[in-house]
Design a protein around this motif. Structure first.
Motif, PDB file in Angstrom:
ATOM      1  N   SER A 179       0.819  -1.217   0.000  1.00  0.00           N
ATOM      2  CA  SER A 179       0.000   0.000   0.000  1.00  0.00           C
ATOM      3  C   SER A 179       0.850   1.263   0.000  1.00  0.00           C
ATOM      4  O   SER A 179       0.476   2.268  -0.595  1.00  0.00           O
ATOM      5  N   GLN A 180       2.031   1.205   0.665  1.00  0.00           N
ATOM      6  CA  GLN A 180       2.876   2.397   0.672  1.00  0.00           C
ATOM      7  C   GLN A 180       3.429   2.676  -0.716  1.00  0.00           C
ATOM      8  O   GLN A 180       3.575   3.829  -1.122  1.00  0.00           O
ATOM      9  N   VAL A 181       3.742   1.613  -1.477  1.00  0.00           N
ATOM     10  CA  VAL A 181       4.230   1.797  -2.835  1.00  0.00           C
ATOM     11  C   VAL A 181       3.126   2.391  -3.701  1.00  0.00           C
ATOM     12  O   VAL A 181       3.353   3.332  -4.474  1.00  0.00           O
ATOM     13  N   ILE A 182       1.908   1.846  -3.568  1.00  0.00           N
ATOM     14  CA  ILE A 182       0.783   2.385  -4.342  1.00  0.00           C
ATOM     15  C   ILE A 182       0.525   3.834  -3.939  1.00  0.00           C
ATOM     16  O   ILE A 182       0.253   4.689  -4.788  1.00  0.00           O
ATOM     17  N   GLY A 183       0.608   4.103  -2.634  1.00  0.00           N
ATOM     18  CA  GLY A 183       0.412   5.477  -2.169  1.00  0.00           C
ATOM     19  C   GLY A 183       1.413   6.432  -2.786  1.00  0.00           C
ATOM     20  O   GLY A 183       1.066   7.568  -3.156  1.00  0.00           O
ATOM     21  N   ASP A 205      -1.343   7.725 -14.821  1.00  0.00           N
ATOM     22  CA  ASP A 205      -0.579   7.265 -13.652  1.00  0.00           C
ATOM     23  C   ASP A 205      -1.518   6.740 -12.575  1.00  0.00           C
ATOM     24  O   ASP A 205      -1.240   5.722 -11.929  1.00  0.00           O
ATOM     25  N   LEU A 206      -2.625   7.433 -12.366  1.00  0.00           N
ATOM     26  CA  LEU A 206      -3.589   7.024 -11.347  1.00  0.00           C
ATOM     27  C   LEU A 206      -4.294   5.733 -11.748  1.00  0.00           C
ATOM     28  O   LEU A 206      -4.615   4.903 -10.896  1.00  0.00           O
ATOM     29  N   ARG A 207      -4.530   5.566 -13.043  1.00  0.00           N
ATOM     30  CA  ARG A 207      -5.182   4.336 -13.502  1.00  0.00           C
ATOM     31  C   ARG A 207      -4.319   3.129 -13.168  1.00  0.00           C
ATOM     32  O   ARG A 207      -4.804   2.098 -12.694  1.00  0.00           O
ATOM     33  N   ARG A 208      -3.013   3.257 -13.386  1.00  0.00           N
ATOM     34  CA  ARG A 208      -2.116   2.143 -13.072  1.00  0.00           C
ATOM     35  C   ARG A 208      -2.100   1.859 -11.569  1.00  0.00           C
ATOM     36  O   ARG A 208      -2.082   0.705 -11.139  1.00  0.00           O
ATOM     37  N   ALA A 209      -2.106   2.917 -10.769  1.00  0.00           N
ATOM     38  CA  ALA A 209      -2.141   2.727  -9.316  1.00  0.00           C
ATOM     39  C   ALA A 209      -3.441   2.065  -8.892  1.00  0.00           C
ATOM     40  O   ALA A 209      -3.458   1.194  -8.014  1.00  0.00           O
ATOM     41  N   SER A 210      -4.534   2.452  -9.532  1.00  0.00           N
ATOM     42  CA  SER A 210      -5.835   1.875  -9.203  1.00  0.00           C
ATOM     43  C   SER A 210      -5.860   0.381  -9.516  1.00  0.00           C
ATOM     44  O   SER A 210      -6.394  -0.423  -8.742  1.00  0.00           O
ATOM     45  N   LEU A 211      -5.274  -0.012 -10.631  1.00  0.00           N
ATOM     46  CA  LEU A 211      -5.210  -1.430 -10.965  1.00  0.00           C
ATOM     47  C   LEU A 211      -4.353  -2.188  -9.964  1.00  0.00           C
ATOM     48  O   LEU A 211      -4.595  -3.365  -9.679  1.00  0.00           O
ATOM     49  N   SER A 212      -3.342  -1.523  -9.398  1.00  0.00           N
ATOM     50  CA  SER A 212      -2.483  -2.173  -8.411  1.00  0.00           C
ATOM     51  C   SER A 212      -3.264  -2.544  -7.153  1.00  0.00           C
ATOM     52  O   SER A 212      -2.925  -3.513  -6.469  1.00  0.00           O
ATOM     53  N   THR A 213      -4.311  -1.773  -6.834  1.00  0.00           N
ATOM     54  CA  THR A 213      -5.082  -2.094  -5.641  1.00  0.00           C
ATOM     55  C   THR A 213      -5.786  -3.442  -5.796  1.00  0.00           C
ATOM     56  O   THR A 213      -6.014  -4.136  -4.794  1.00  0.00           O
ATOM     57  N   ILE A 255      -6.680   8.216  -4.417  1.00  0.00           N
ATOM     58  CA  ILE A 255      -6.804   8.247  -5.879  1.00  0.00           C
ATOM     59  C   ILE A 255      -7.859   9.257  -6.301  1.00  0.00           C
ATOM     60  O   ILE A 255      -7.645  10.066  -7.216  1.00  0.00           O
ATOM     61  N   PHE A 256      -9.036   9.228  -5.654  1.00  0.00           N
ATOM     62  CA  PHE A 256     -10.094  10.181  -5.989  1.00  0.00           C
ATOM     63  C   PHE A 256      -9.627  11.616  -5.753  1.00  0.00           C
ATOM     64  O   PHE A 256      -9.885  12.510  -6.566  1.00  0.00           O
ATOM     65  N   ARG A 257      -8.968  11.818  -4.603  1.00  0.00           N
ATOM     66  CA  ARG A 257      -8.502  13.172  -4.266  1.00  0.00           C
ATOM     67  C   ARG A 257      -7.489  13.676  -5.299  1.00  0.00           C
ATOM     68  O   ARG A 257      -7.588  14.805  -5.780  1.00  0.00           O
ATOM     69  N   LYS A 258      -6.543  12.808  -5.648  1.00  0.00           N
ATOM     70  CA  LYS A 258      -5.508  13.220  -6.599  1.00  0.00           C
ATOM     71  C   LYS A 258      -6.109  13.493  -7.968  1.00  0.00           C
ATOM     72  O   LYS A 258      -5.728  14.466  -8.647  1.00  0.00           O
ATOM     73  N   LEU A 259      -7.050  12.655  -8.396  1.00  0.00           N
ATOM     74  CA  LEU A 259      -7.695  12.879  -9.696  1.00  0.00           C
ATOM     75  C   LEU A 259      -8.411  14.218  -9.709  1.00  0.00           C
ATOM     76  O   LEU A 259      -8.298  14.990 -10.683  1.00  0.00           O
ATOM     77  N   PHE A 260      -9.148  14.522  -8.649  1.00  0.00           N
ATOM     78  CA  PHE A 260      -9.867  15.792  -8.590  1.00  0.00           C
ATOM     79  C   PHE A 260      -8.877  16.965  -8.598  1.00  0.00           C
ATOM     80  O   PHE A 260      -9.107  17.976  -9.257  1.00  0.00           O
ATOM     81  N   GLU A 261      -7.768  16.803  -7.881  1.00  0.00           N
ATOM     82  CA  GLU A 261      -6.766  17.875  -7.838  1.00  0.00           C
ATOM     83  C   GLU A 261      -6.097  18.070  -9.196  1.00  0.00           C
ATOM     84  O   GLU A 261      -5.720  19.199  -9.547  1.00  0.00           O
ATOM     85  N   LEU A 262      -5.954  16.976  -9.961  1.00  0.00           N
ATOM     86  CA  LEU A 262      -5.370  17.100 -11.302  1.00  0.00           C
ATOM     87  C   LEU A 262      -6.315  17.805 -12.269  1.00  0.00           C
ATOM     88  O   LEU A 262      -5.871  18.513 -13.183  1.00  0.00           O
ATOM     89  N   LEU A 263      -7.610  17.628 -12.067  1.00  0.00           N
ATOM     90  CA  LEU A 263      -8.595  18.169 -13.007  1.00  0.00           C
ATOM     91  C   LEU A 263      -9.118  19.554 -12.625  1.00  0.00           C
ATOM     92  O   LEU A 263      -9.462  20.348 -13.501  1.00  0.00           O
ATOM     93  N   ALA A 264      -9.198  19.842 -11.318  1.00  0.00           N
ATOM     94  CA  ALA A 264      -9.867  21.061 -10.846  1.00  0.00           C
ATOM     95  C   ALA A 264      -8.882  22.213 -10.657  1.00  0.00           C
ATOM     96  O   ALA A 264      -7.779  22.002 -10.144  1.00  0.00           O
ATOM     97  N   PRO A 265      -9.265  23.424 -11.044  1.00  0.00           N
ATOM     98  CA  PRO A 265      -8.427  24.591 -10.757  1.00  0.00           C
ATOM     99  C   PRO A 265      -8.439  24.890  -9.256  1.00  0.00           C
ATOM    100  O   PRO A 265      -9.349  24.450  -8.536  1.00  0.00           O
ATOM    101  N   PRO A 266      -7.450  25.637  -8.768  1.00  0.00           N
ATOM    102  CA  PRO A 266      -7.357  25.901  -7.321  1.00  0.00           C
ATOM    103  C   PRO A 266      -8.614  26.527  -6.724  1.00  0.00           C
ATOM    104  O   PRO A 266      -8.986  26.209  -5.595  1.00  0.00           O
TER     105      PRO A 266
END
Length: 622
Positions: free
Chosen positions: A283-287, A298-306, A334-345
């Protein structure tokens, strides 16, 4: 925070605080005076809760008189008497969920967080004694969890890794034939069947590197037979051997692949990269993969790792509750990072991304329907929001989360709206409770914040709990879905009559009645817990649920969740590593072992009894 049911606080003065207790004896006279001026008093009658799971905490408790029982998961963990202090873990959002109940009439001093931190800042020795020891305990707990997880991963079996199908050529085949076979089979090696010196068959290997060296560097003819050129004395392991043993063997002999056998026959080749792919699903590696992701791929690959993490932990006997904790944490990252990648500040600052349903309760193991939404700050407008919301839902589909048939996704404007609009919807769900409204209310009650400003969700949930009235008709309607699906009882007889029993939808027959029945009781008590097991024990602590029944329900919920996961992991359709776990809740009784079958039968009997309890409590049969 103080609960004062039996005595006026004026009868006790903060001056009674004993500064002779370690580590408070490290404070100077001035620091003691400052801390004493900030102290509050809490008086608790026997049996009353001081802190419940997930309750916001803003003070450190120090017992003055009486005693406090600490529980973890419903089990008694410690008894705190005069001079004892708690709960730094809750104060700083760390450690397992716990609750505290007065074991007798009890008085506590409450040290507000700002005063505690000010004293720690002004007096480093005091700070080290209080917060330093706490930090070390939390570090030890994190290390213990990490070690447990890594131990499980290093106990993984070879059959859990991807095996390259064996590709055979006869010893009489030419080097050109071997190269052609590798190209057609998209393989980097072939196995060679040849006659050994004793006349028996032997199996060797020829790799792409061998071909290069033989033809390019040594000038061998491409028509030369492979039999004399292959390497024999292969390194082999059984399919049920440990992956860790394969890693040691590869390292010792400096090879990149080993041959895997089953019942003496070659069944495939295990490559070093495939082995490491399994062992790296920590989990730490996936994190870290999530943390350093720069795009959705990148997130898709991490999601598949879960998915591989779930398989490995389950196969090595790790309990479902532990797996669910890890998967919940990783999914939300993963959800948080995806939203941060897509959403403006500005969107991040003026919204709250929420997950609902099983994801909100922290119980989702399989990637079931998306249940998410977005709460916007009133008055805020983002012109590009429709595109961002659509992209978010689209990427989650690519990550393996199917669209929600009911449209409960941020891409649906009904679930991406201002706080005021959410409050209007909540008012409608409560006061005009048709079937859809009841479902929406149940899903939203389970919501958890994953990105943005969590205060927006807190305000919406506060509004929900504040609008509830002691209306028997409302709670009757809300609880009724607990009885919506049949919980069969006689189907096990088919197994003894040599007949194939009908598959059982374990979610409808067992898991959902527990989840929703407990949810209805929790909503009636205006509880803030979202996790089902946490709700069960919180209800028991309030006396709203018999403690023995609470223990039985918590155990049944764990067993049913384990059987559900096992059915998916062991499904033939899910046999290949790297594939998603099928969304199928059907359990086929003939595939269960005797222990699982007996437990399943007992769990369903308990669920039927619990449904009767819910029906009586909420007058569902009237």
């Amino acid at each position: 925070m103080s609960d004062i049911p039996s005595a006026p606080s004026s009868s006790i003065h903060p001056a009674e605080f004993d500064f002779g207790l370690p580590p408070f004896d490290l404070l100077t006279a001035g620091e003691r005076e400052g801390l004493a001026s900030a102290l509050d008093i809490g008086i608790y009658a026997k049996g009353r809760p001081l802190l419940t799971r997930d309750e916001p905490v803003d003070a450190l408790f120090v017992v003055l008189r009486g005693s406090v029982l600490e529980r973890h998961g419903g089990e008694a963990a410690a008894l705190h008497g005069p001079g004892d202090r708690f709960d730094l873990a809750a104060l700083y959002g760390a450690g397992p969920a716990r609750s505290f109940v007065a074991a007798e009439d009890t008085v506590c001093h409450l040290i507000p967080r700002p005063a505690l931190e000010a004293a720690a800042r002004d007096n480093p020795a005091f700070g080290a004694a209080v917060l330093g020891a706490f930090a070390q305990r939390m570090s030890d707990l994190a290390g213990e969890r990490s070690n447990r997880e890594m131990a499980a991963l290093t106990m993984a079996r070879i059959r859990q890794a991807y095996l390259h199908p064996p590709l055979f050529v006869p010893g009489t085949a030419s080097l050109r034939d071997a190269a052609d076979a590798m190209k057609r089979g998209k393989a980097s090696s072939v196995l060679v069947r040849d006659s050994g010196p004793d006349g028996g068959e032997r199996i060797g290997i020829l790799t792409g590197t061998d071909l290069r060296d033989l033809v390019v560097l040594e000038g061998r003819s491409v028509d030369a037979p492979v039999g004399p050129l292959a390497r024999y004395g292969l390194l082999t392991l059984d399919r049920d051997d440990l992956l860790f043993n394969a890693l040691v063997l590869m390292t010792k002999h400096a090879v990149r692949r080993i041959v895997v056998t089953e019942n003496g026959a070659v069944v495939g080749l295990l490559g070093q990269s495939d082995l490491l792919a399994v062992l790296s699903n920590h989990s730490q590696v996936i994190g870290l993969q999530v943390e350093h992701a720069t795009d959705p791929e990148d997130l898709r690959r991490a999601s598949l790792s879960t998915v591989e993490l779930i398989r490995t932990l389950h196969a090595t006997g790790v309990k479902v509750a532990f797996i669910a904790d890890l998967v919940t944490e990783l999914n939300r990252r993963i959800f948080r990072k995806l939203f941060e990648l897509l959403a403006p500040p500005d969107l991040l600052a003026n919204s709250c991304l929420i997950v609902m349903g099983s994801e909100g309760r922290g119980e989702q193991l399989l990637k079931t329907d998306q249940d998410n939404g977005l709460i916007l700050r009133d008055g805020y407008h983002c012109p590009d929001l429709p595109r961002i919301a659509a992209d978010f839902s689209r990427h989650l589909v690519a990550f393996g989360y199917p669209p929600c048939p009911g449209g409960i996704m941020v891409s649906n404007p009904d679930w991406t709206r201002p706080l005021a609009a959410y409050k209007d919807a909540i008012f409608h769900w409560i006061h005009r409770p048709d079937e859809a409204a009841q479902m929406n209310l149940a899903i939203f009650y389970d919501a958890a914040a994953v990105a943005g400003d969590p205060a927006l969700l807190d305000e919406a949930k506060g509004y929900l709990l504040g609008r509830l009235q002691d209306n028997q008709m409302f709670f009757t309607h809300f609880a009724r879905p607990t009885l919506a699906f049949d919980t069969p009882s006689g189907l096990f007889a088919a197994l003894f009559e040599r007949r194939r029993a009908e598959p059982v939808d374990i979610k409808k027959a067992g898991i959902f009645p527990i989840v929703h029945g407990v949810r209805a009781l929790a909503l009636e008590k205006r509880m803030t817990e979202t996790n089902t097991v946490a709700r069960i024990w919180a209800l028991a602590e309030l006396g709203a649920l018999d403690r023995k029944l609470a223990g039985d329900l918590a155990e049944a919920f764990a067993i049913l969740s384990t059987i559900r996961l096992k059915a998916r992991v062991d499904s033939p359709a899910d046999g290949e590593a790297g594939t998603e776990l099928a969304i199928d809740n059907l359990v086929r009784l003939e595939t269960l072992g005797k222990l699982d079958r007996d437990q399943f039968k007992d769990c369903l009997a308990l669920v039927k009894s619990f449904k009767d309890t819910i029906a009586y409590h909420f007058r569902l049969n009237h």
